[in-house]
Design an enzyme around this catalytic site. Structure first.
Site, PDB file in Angstrom:
ATOM      1  CD  GLU A   1      -2.468  10.692  39.516  1.00 17.53           C
ATOM      2  OE1 GLU A   1      -1.873  10.003  38.962  1.00 17.53           O
ATOM      3  OE2 GLU A   1      -2.506  11.983  39.267  1.00 17.53           O
TER       4      GLU A   1
ATOM      5  N   GLY B   1       2.568   9.578  34.458  1.00 17.71           N
ATOM      6  CA  GLY B   1       2.878  11.081  33.924  1.00 17.71           C
ATOM      7  C   GLY B   1       4.101  11.138  33.179  1.00 17.71           C
TER       8      GLY B   1
ATOM      9  N   GLY C   1       5.386  13.178  40.002  1.00 14.89           N
ATOM     10  CA  GLY C   1       6.662  13.721  39.409  1.00 14.89           C
ATOM     11  C   GLY C   1       7.818  13.751  40.335  1.00 14.89           C
TER      12      GLY C   1
ATOM     13  CG  ASN D   1      -1.688  13.526  33.194  1.00 16.13           C
ATOM     14  OD1 ASN D   1      -1.857  14.353  32.189  1.00 16.13           O
ATOM     15  ND2 ASN D   1      -1.687  13.920  34.401  1.00 16.13           N
ATOM     16  CD1 TRP D   2       0.933  11.509  27.335  1.00 10.92           C
ATOM     17  CD2 TRP D   2       0.984  12.696  25.197  1.00 10.92           C
ATOM     18  NE1 TRP D   2       0.860  10.660  26.052  1.00 10.92           N
ATOM     19  CE2 TRP D   2       0.976  11.282  24.787  1.00 10.92           C
ATOM     20  CE3 TRP D   2       0.879  13.727  24.166  1.00 10.92           C
ATOM     21  CZ2 TRP D   2       0.856  10.818  23.537  1.00 10.92           C
ATOM     22  CZ3 TRP D   2       0.892  13.255  22.946  1.00 10.92           C
ATOM     23  CH2 TRP D   2       0.971  11.874  22.721  1.00 10.92           C
ATOM     24  CE  LYS D   3       1.816  15.181  35.359  1.00 10.92           C
ATOM     25  NZ  LYS D   3       2.341  15.262  36.634  1.00 10.92           N
TER      26      LYS D   3
ATOM     27  CB  SER E   1       6.882   8.365  40.981  1.00 15.59           C
ATOM     28  OG  SER E   1       7.303   9.823  41.002  1.00 15.59           O
TER      29      SER E   1
ATOM     30  CD  GLU F   1       0.241  18.367  38.053  1.00 15.81           C
ATOM     31  OE1 GLU F   1      -0.098  18.454  36.508  1.00 15.81           O
ATOM     32  OE2 GLU F   1       1.202  17.569  38.225  1.00 15.81           O
TER      33      GLU F   1
ATOM     34  CG  HIS G   1      -3.665  15.640  37.660  1.00 20.51           C
ATOM     35  ND1 HIS G   1      -2.846  16.497  38.416  1.00 20.51           N
ATOM     36  CD2 HIS G   1      -3.325  14.550  37.541  1.00 20.51           C
ATOM     37  CE1 HIS G   1      -1.434  15.892  38.224  1.00 20.51           C
ATOM     38  NE2 HIS G   1      -1.943  14.514  37.567  1.00 20.51           N
TER      39      HIS G   1
HETATM   40  C1  PEP Z   1       0.441  12.386  36.975  1.00 20.75           C
HETATM   41  O1  PEP Z   1       0.714  13.566  36.901  1.00 20.75           O
HETATM   42  O2  PEP Z   1      -0.680  11.796  36.916  1.00 20.75           O
HETATM   43  C2  PEP Z   1       1.350  11.430  37.528  1.00 20.75           C
HETATM   44  C3  PEP Z   1       1.170  10.020  37.944  1.00 20.75           C
HETATM   45  O3  PEP Z   1       2.682  11.880  37.426  1.00 20.75           O
HETATM   46  P1  PEP Z   1       4.153  11.026  37.186  1.00 20.75           P
HETATM   47  O4  PEP Z   1       4.076   9.641  36.716  1.00 20.75           O
HETATM   48  O5  PEP Z   1       5.026  11.750  36.591  1.00 20.75           O
HETATM   49  O6  PEP Z   1       4.496  10.995  38.632  1.00 20.75           O
END
Ligand code: PEP
Length: 252
Positions: free
Chosen positions: A170, A236, A176, A14-16, A215, A101, A99
Site C-alpha cells: 500500500e 478502503g 485515500g 478495510n472499513w477503517k 485507491s 495509519e 497499516h
Molecule cells: C487502505 O486504507 O487500506 C486503503 C487502501 O484505502 P483506500 O482504498 O481508500 O485508498
C-alpha cells in the site's frame, strides 16, 4: 498449473473507523447477497465493536471477516486493546497488521509490526501485513529499500510460517488520495516482494498472496489485478459500498 494460477485472489475491505449498526447491516447484507460464485475470496475487516455484527451477518456465507489491528499482548492491563484471542472468539480469520495509519499515527515500528504478525499467527489468525513507501521515499528512489525493510522485519521473526501470511503493498501516497499506482508500478514492487518471499521460503513464498491497496476502485481494479504478482486488493473507501466492493471482486 503455474504459480500464478495457484493463488486465488483475495479482495479484503478495510472499513477503517467507519460504520454504524444501521449502515453496516445494509453493507453486509449487500456483500453477502452478491458474493456467491465469485472467482475471488472476499473478506471485510471491520471496527472491533462490529465484529459480532459481521459474524452474525456473514456466518455460513463465503465472505470472511477480520479485525484491523491486534494487541501485542494476550490479556491484562492494556486499556483499549483487543487481543488476537478476542478476534478469534468472533471467528475472525484475518487481521490487518502494520497499516500505514497505525505506523504513522500510532508509532508502530517495524519491530512492533513483526511482533503483531507473530501474535496474530499464534492466535490462529492470518495477518494481512501492510508495507508501503511515502511520497518522499518514492521520490528519493527509496521504495525498494523501504518495502524490503518492512517485509524482512516480519519474515525474520516468522520462522517456518512465511506461507501463512498475506502481504499488502500500500503506497502511502495512494491511500485515500484517489491517486493509484499504475499496474506496472505496483507490479514492479510486488515482484520485489515476491523475490524476498521466495528467497526466505522457496516452497511457500510463491503461494503467498500479495494484495495491492491504495485507491483501488471498480474502474482501475481490472488492470491492477491482471498483473502477475497482484493477487488481490486491500480496499478502503470503495469497500464501504457493496456495489463497488463487489465490482472490484468481479474484476479479479
Ligand atoms: C487502505 O486504507 O487500506 C486503503 C487502501 O484505502 P483506500 O482504498 O481508500 O485508498
Amino acid at each position: 498449473m503455474n504459480q500464478t494460477t495457484m493463488r486465488r485472489k483475495l479482495i479484503a475491505g478495510n472499513w477503517k473507523m467507519n460504520g454504524s449498526v444501521a449502515a453496516n447491516a445494509v453493507l453486509l447484507e449487500g456483500i453477502r447477497a452478491g458474493a456467491n460464485g465469485l472467482a475471488a475470496d472476499l473478506a471485510v475487516c471491520v471496527p472491533a465493536p462490529y465484529l459480532a455484527q459481521a459474524q452474525s451477518a456473514l456466518s455460513g456465507s463465503v465472505v470472511g471477516w477480520g479485525g484491523q489491528d491486534l494487541s501485542l499482548h494476550q490479556a491484562g492491563a492494556y486499556t483499549g486493546e483487543v487481543s488476537g484471542a478476542m478476534l478469534r472468539d468472533f471467528d475472525c480469520q484475518f487481521v490487518i497488521v502494520g497499516h500505514s495509519e497505525r505506523r504513522s499515527l500510532h508509532g508502530e515500528t517495524d519491530a512492533i509490526v513483526a511482533d503483531k504478525a507473530r501474535q496474530a499467527l499464534a492466535s490462529g489468525l492470518t495477518p494481512i501485513v501492510c508495507v508501503g513507501e511515502t511520497l518522499e521515499e518514492r521520490e528519493a528512489g527509496d521504495t525498494d529499500n523501504v518495502v524490503s525493510r518492512q517485509l524482512m522485519a516480519v519474515l525474520s521473526v516468522l520462522g517456518q510460517q512465511t506461507g501463512k501470511i498475506v502481504v499488502a503493498y500500500e503506497p502511502v501516497w495512494a491511500i485515500g488520495t484517489g491517486k493509484t499506482a499504475t499496474p506496472e508500478m505496483a507490479q514492479q514492487v510486488h515482484a520485489r516482494l515476491r523475490a524476498l518471499l521466495v528467497g526466505v521460503d522457496p516452497v511457500a513464498g510463491p503461494g503467498v498472496r500479495l494484495l495491492y491497496g491504495g485507491s483501488m476502485k471498480p474502474d482501475n481494479a481490472r488492470g491492477l489485478l491482471a498483473m502477475s504478482d497482484i493477487d488481490g486488493g486491500l480496499i478502503g473507501g470503495a469497500a464501504l459500498k457493496a456495489e463497488d466492493f463487489l465490482a472490484i471482486a468481479k474484476s479479479a
